[in-house]
Write a protein that holds these residues in place. Structure first.
Motif, PDB file in Angstrom:
ATOM      1  N   LEU A  38       4.095 -33.001 -13.125  1.00 58.69           N
ATOM      2  CA  LEU A  38       3.027 -32.111 -12.676  1.00 58.69           C
ATOM      3  C   LEU A  38       2.498 -31.231 -13.798  1.00 58.69           C
ATOM      4  N   GLN A  39       3.374 -30.780 -14.691  1.00 57.06           N
ATOM      5  CA  GLN A  39       2.947 -29.914 -15.790  1.00 57.06           C
ATOM      6  C   GLN A  39       2.514 -30.699 -17.020  1.00 57.06           C
ATOM      7  N   GLY A  40       2.717 -31.995 -17.039  1.00 58.16           N
ATOM      8  CA  GLY A  40       2.370 -32.801 -18.199  1.00 58.16           C
ATOM      9  C   GLY A  40       3.260 -32.501 -19.388  1.00 58.16           C
ATOM     10  N   ASP A  41       4.501 -32.127 -19.146  1.00 64.06           N
ATOM     11  CA  ASP A  41       5.440 -31.765 -20.198  1.00 64.06           C
ATOM     12  C   ASP A  41       6.249 -32.993 -20.601  1.00 64.06           C
ATOM     13  N   GLY A  42       5.877 -33.592 -21.723  1.00 62.70           N
ATOM     14  CA  GLY A  42       6.561 -34.794 -22.198  1.00 62.70           C
ATOM     15  C   GLY A  42       7.987 -34.542 -22.635  1.00 62.70           C
ATOM     16  N   GLY A  43       8.295 -33.329 -23.083  1.00 55.32           N
ATOM     17  CA  GLY A  43       9.652 -33.019 -23.508  1.00 55.32           C
ATOM     18  C   GLY A  43      10.633 -33.030 -22.346  1.00 55.32           C
ATOM     19  N   GLN A  44      10.232 -32.445 -21.233  1.00 57.23           N
ATOM     20  CA  GLN A  44      11.097 -32.472 -20.057  1.00 57.23           C
ATOM     21  C   GLN A  44      11.224 -33.886 -19.508  1.00 57.23           C
ATOM     22  N   LEU A  45      10.141 -34.646 -19.536  1.00 63.58           N
ATOM     23  CA  LEU A  45      10.201 -36.026 -19.053  1.00 63.58           C
ATOM     24  C   LEU A  45      11.115 -36.878 -19.922  1.00 63.58           C
ATOM     25  N   ALA A  46      11.087 -36.647 -21.236  1.00 59.90           N
ATOM     26  CA  ALA A  46      11.911 -37.440 -22.145  1.00 59.90           C
ATOM     27  C   ALA A  46      13.403 -37.196 -21.928  1.00 59.90           C
ATOM     28  N   VAL A  47      13.762 -36.013 -21.452  1.00 56.58           N
ATOM     29  CA  VAL A  47      15.169 -35.703 -21.207  1.00 56.58           C
ATOM     30  C   VAL A  47      15.565 -36.068 -19.775  1.00 56.58           C
ATOM     31  N   ALA A  48      14.754 -35.719 -18.801  1.00 57.31           N
ATOM     32  CA  ALA A  48      15.137 -35.856 -17.396  1.00 57.31           C
ATOM     33  C   ALA A  48      15.023 -37.286 -16.868  1.00 57.31           C
ATOM     34  N   THR A  49      14.036 -38.038 -17.303  1.00 62.61           N
ATOM     35  CA  THR A  49      13.834 -39.380 -16.758  1.00 62.61           C
ATOM     36  C   THR A  49      14.997 -40.324 -17.071  1.00 62.61           C
ATOM     37  N   PRO A  50      15.495 -40.389 -18.312  1.00 62.59           N
ATOM     38  CA  PRO A  50      16.663 -41.252 -18.546  1.00 62.59           C
ATOM     39  C   PRO A  50      17.895 -40.815 -17.749  1.00 62.59           C
ATOM     40  N   LEU A  51      18.103 -39.508 -17.607  1.00 62.50           N
ATOM     41  CA  LEU A  51      19.232 -39.038 -16.805  1.00 62.50           C
ATOM     42  C   LEU A  51      19.059 -39.422 -15.334  1.00 62.50           C
ATOM     43  N   LEU A  52      17.840 -39.356 -14.847  1.00 62.12           N
ATOM     44  CA  LEU A  52      17.556 -39.763 -13.472  1.00 62.12           C
ATOM     45  C   LEU A  52      17.820 -41.258 -13.287  1.00 62.12           C
ATOM     46  N   LEU A  53      17.379 -42.074 -14.216  1.00 67.91           N
ATOM     47  CA  LEU A  53      17.592 -43.516 -14.117  1.00 67.91           C
ATOM     48  C   LEU A  53      19.071 -43.883 -14.236  1.00 67.91           C
ATOM     49  N   ILE A  54      19.794 -43.180 -15.109  1.00 66.66           N
ATOM     50  CA  ILE A  54      21.239 -43.419 -15.241  1.00 66.66           C
ATOM     51  C   ILE A  54      21.951 -43.040 -13.943  1.00 66.66           C
ATOM     52  N   GLY A  55      21.567 -41.909 -13.353  1.00 67.54           N
ATOM     53  CA  GLY A  55      22.159 -41.500 -12.087  1.00 67.54           C
ATOM     54  C   GLY A  55      21.891 -42.503 -10.978  1.00 67.54           C
ATOM     55  N   MET A  56      20.678 -43.031 -10.926  1.00 73.02           N
ATOM     56  CA  MET A  56      20.338 -44.021  -9.909  1.00 73.02           C
ATOM     57  C   MET A  56      21.133 -45.303 -10.109  1.00 73.02           C
ATOM     58  N   ALA A  57      21.261 -45.744 -11.363  1.00 77.31           N
ATOM     59  CA  ALA A  57      22.022 -46.970 -11.645  1.00 77.31           C
ATOM     60  C   ALA A  57      23.501 -46.785 -11.305  1.00 77.31           C
ATOM     61  N   LEU A  58      24.072 -45.652 -11.700  1.00 82.95           N
ATOM     62  CA  LEU A  58      25.476 -45.394 -11.374  1.00 82.95           C
ATOM     63  C   LEU A  58      25.685 -45.310  -9.860  1.00 82.95           C
ATOM     64  N   GLY A  59      24.771 -44.684  -9.155  1.00 88.23           N
ATOM     65  CA  GLY A  59      24.875 -44.611  -7.704  1.00 88.23           C
ATOM     66  C   GLY A  59      24.807 -45.979  -7.055  1.00 88.23           C
ATOM     67  N   GLY A  60      23.922 -46.832  -7.527  1.00 83.06           N
ATOM     68  CA  GLY A  60      23.834 -48.186  -6.981  1.00 83.06           C
ATOM     69  C   GLY A  60      25.093 -48.995  -7.240  1.00 83.06           C
ATOM     70  N   VAL A  61      25.640 -48.874  -8.450  1.00 88.10           N
ATOM     71  CA  VAL A  61      26.885 -49.577  -8.776  1.00 88.10           C
ATOM     72  C   VAL A  61      28.038 -49.045  -7.926  1.00 88.10           C
ATOM     73  N   LEU A  62      28.121 -47.732  -7.769  1.00 89.16           N
ATOM     74  CA  LEU A  62      29.186 -47.167  -6.936  1.00 89.16           C
ATOM     75  C   LEU A  62      29.029 -47.570  -5.468  1.00 89.16           C
ATOM     76  N   GLY A  63      27.802 -47.674  -4.980  1.00 88.19           N
ATOM     77  CA  GLY A  63      27.577 -48.147  -3.622  1.00 88.19           C
ATOM     78  C   GLY A  63      28.047 -49.584  -3.444  1.00 88.19           C
ATOM     79  N   ALA A  64      27.755 -50.445  -4.425  1.00 92.24           N
ATOM     80  CA  ALA A  64      28.218 -51.839  -4.356  1.00 92.24           C
ATOM     81  C   ALA A  64      29.734 -51.917  -4.443  1.00 92.24           C
ATOM     82  N   LEU A  65      30.337 -51.105  -5.304  1.00 84.91           N
ATOM     83  CA  LEU A  65      31.799 -51.088  -5.401  1.00 84.91           C
ATOM     84  C   LEU A  65      32.443 -50.591  -4.112  1.00 84.91           C
ATOM     85  N   LEU A  66      31.840 -49.602  -3.478  1.00 83.40           N
ATOM     86  CA  LEU A  66      32.362 -49.109  -2.207  1.00 83.40           C
ATOM     87  C   LEU A  66      32.275 -50.185  -1.133  1.00 83.40           C
ATOM     88  N   TRP A  67      31.171 -50.925  -1.093  1.00 86.92           N
ATOM     89  CA  TRP A  67      31.046 -52.028  -0.140  1.00 86.92           C
ATOM     90  C   TRP A  67      32.120 -53.071  -0.403  1.00 86.92           C
TER      91      TRP A  67
END
Length: 146
Positions: free
Chosen positions: A80-109
């Motif tokens: 929303l603010q067009g801040d590339g610095g925050q996007l460069a830090v937060a987006t990879p962490l968000l994607l890593i969190g999503m990937a880890l959550g998906g893997v943990l969900g599959a492992l739990l199943w």
């Protein structure tokens, strides 16, 4: 104290609301088979619970506030603010969190499926061995009233 300090209260509220989102989301995708249901729930949990650092300017010149916030919020504010610095830090962490959550969900199943298959052992409640049907269909146990 929890009431006087707003940050712990904010994180506690976020935790309760995210758990509510996860439970209703899991029940909402009940039409899916269990593996995709657990993976989708894990991806959403990873998205909700991944944290990222952020920096926000204050009113005074040269002053700023920095801290941790949910990565999905930092990413949304960065977009929303067009801040590339925050996007460069937060987006990879968000994607890593999503990937880890998906893997943990599959492992739990997988863990629950393995545990459920290992507990039956082919015996009924009376200790007798059930007759094998020749096919590999899962055994269904009916409720027993004593």
């Amino acid at each position: 104290m929890l009431i006087s300090d707003s940050l712990p209260q904010l994180w506690l509220s976020y935790l309760v609301l995210s758990l509510l989102v996860l439970v209703t989301g899991y029940l909402g995708v009940g039409f899916l088979p269990r593996l995709p249901r657990w993976v989708v729930t894990g991806v959403v949990a990873g998205m909700l619970w991944a944290v990222a650092p952020f920096t926000s300017p204050l009113l005074e010149e040269g002053e700023h506030y920095s801290g941790l916030a949910p990565a999905v919020v930092v990413t949304a504010v960065g977009v929303l603010q067009g801040d590339g610095g925050q996007l460069a830090v937060a987006t990879p962490l968000l994607l890593i969190g999503m990937a880890l959550g998906g893997v943990l969900g599959a492992l739990l199943w997988f863990w629950r499926r393995r545990r459920d298959n290992g507990d039956s052992g082919g015996t009924s409640h009376g200790g007798r061995r059930e007759a094998s049907r020749g096919d590999d269909a899962p055994q269904r146990r009916e409720p027993v009233l004593n």
